[in-house]
Scaffold this motif. Structure first.
Motif, PDB file in Angstrom:
ATOM      1  N   ASP A 127     -10.239  -2.079  11.070  1.00 23.10           N
ATOM      2  CA  ASP A 127     -10.880  -0.931  10.436  1.00 23.10           C
ATOM      3  C   ASP A 127      -9.918   0.214  10.125  1.00 23.10           C
ATOM      4  N   ARG A 128      -8.616   0.001  10.296  1.00 23.60           N
ATOM      5  CA  ARG A 128      -7.679   1.098  10.074  1.00 23.60           C
ATOM      6  C   ARG A 128      -6.251   0.580   9.940  1.00 23.60           C
TER       7      ARG A 128
ATOM      8  N   ASP B 160      -3.406   7.515  11.488  1.00 26.24           N
ATOM      9  CA  ASP B 160      -4.109   6.377  10.904  1.00 26.24           C
ATOM     10  C   ASP B 160      -5.052   6.842   9.813  1.00 26.24           C
ATOM     11  N   ALA B 161      -5.363   5.953   8.923  1.00 28.32           N
ATOM     12  CA  ALA B 161      -6.307   6.235   7.850  1.00 28.32           C
ATOM     13  C   ALA B 161      -7.524   5.346   8.059  1.00 28.32           C
ATOM     14  N   MET B 162      -8.670   5.972   8.233  1.00 28.71           N
ATOM     15  CA  MET B 162      -9.898   5.234   8.477  1.00 28.71           C
ATOM     16  C   MET B 162     -10.560   4.873   7.159  1.00 28.71           C
ATOM     17  N   LYS B 163     -11.161   3.712   7.095  1.00 29.02           N
ATOM     18  CA  LYS B 163     -11.848   3.268   5.895  1.00 29.02           C
ATOM     19  C   LYS B 163     -13.022   4.192   5.595  1.00 29.02           C
TER      20      LYS B 163
ATOM     21  N   THR C 124      -2.332   2.188  10.973  1.00 31.79           N
ATOM     22  CA  THR C 124      -1.644   3.272  11.676  1.00 31.79           C
ATOM     23  C   THR C 124      -0.186   3.257  11.270  1.00 31.79           C
TER      24      THR C 124
ATOM     25  N   ARG D 146      -5.333   0.153   2.075  1.00 30.56           N
ATOM     26  CA  ARG D 146      -5.494   1.304   2.965  1.00 30.56           C
ATOM     27  C   ARG D 146      -4.184   2.067   3.126  1.00 30.56           C
TER      28      ARG D 146
ATOM     29  N   TRP E 181      -3.534   5.845   2.410  1.00 33.58           N
ATOM     30  CA  TRP E 181      -2.896   6.706   3.414  1.00 33.58           C
ATOM     31  C   TRP E 181      -1.771   7.522   2.771  1.00 33.58           C
TER      32      TRP E 181
END
Length: 220
Positions: free
Chosen positions: A148-149, A2-5, A151, A61, A65
């Motif tokens: 917030d993410r 996952d890529a977090m903000k 995946t 996002r 990512w």
């Protein structure tokens, strides 16, 4: 993964078990809903800006990512992308399409697509023909979205290829929604732009190498 903000790295979803003989990895459940379900509900006519905002944020996002994923395994000496092989790959599928009478795709259509491919290839800068890690199957159904993410799932065909391979895959998948009347082209264009802004704010869809991989995905 996952890529977090707001963070500059990737974070893996917690692995729970691995079965090499089955090529299977079990992880903890990723929070959220599939991007295809979110898109189908939010982008359906009449879509409001409030409805579209979560999808736009998610796609931005995902673009981020993809850019981060490409940096995750840099090659000591990147290989060069062979556009001649890409052209052959596309043409194999064009020939199959032209051979299907009910497809309505003629030999002249095939030649037109190849001529367009060649014009794009002629405008590709040699310095862009390097390979990076690619997921290989970035589709809305392989992305889970939370507040917030995002995946990304299914790394079964991960390999190396052009930096534009994955982003054009998802870009064209979004374009396919416009085949249905409830998804307006202007709405999907906005979502596509959100994806590109997260990936590379300077990228335009008429970039020659971007167009080449968009052609490949559409033909496939």
């Amino acid at each position: 993964c996952d890529a977090m903000k707001g963070t500059p790295d990737l974070r893996a979803v917690e692995p729970l078990a691995c079965y090499p003989g089955l090529l299977c990895l079990v992880t903890s459940e990723a929070p959220g809903i599939p991007l295809d379900a979110l898109t189908e509900n939010a982008a359906r006519w009449p879509a409001s800006g409030e409805q579209l905002a979560p999808v736009q944020a998610a796609l931005s996002r995902v673009g981020r990512w993809l850019a981060l994923f490409q940096q995750s395994a840099p090659a000591v000496t990147p290989s060069r992308i062979d556009l001649h092989a890409t052209r052959e790959y596309v043409d194999v599928r064009l020939r199959k399409l032209a051979a299907i009478a009910r497809a309505g795709f003629s030999e002249s259509d095939r030649q037109a697509v190849l001529a367009y491919f060649d014009r794009c290839a002629g405008n590709v800068a040699p310095g862009e023909l390097f390979d990076v890690p690619v997921h290989g199957d970035i589709t809305p159904s392989n992305i889970v979205v939370a507040s917030d993410r995002v995946t990304v799932l299914d790394f079964a065909v991960t390999a190396r290829g052009s930096r534009y391979f994955d982003v054009t895959r998802l870009y064209t998948q979004l374009d396919f929604y416009t085949a249905k009347p409830q998804y307006r082209p202007s709405v999907m264009t906005g979502l596509q732009q959100a994806l590109l802004s997260g990936f590379d704010a300077q990228l335009r869809p008429d970039h020659p190498l971007f167009e080449i991989y968009a052609i490949q995905h559409v033909v496939c």
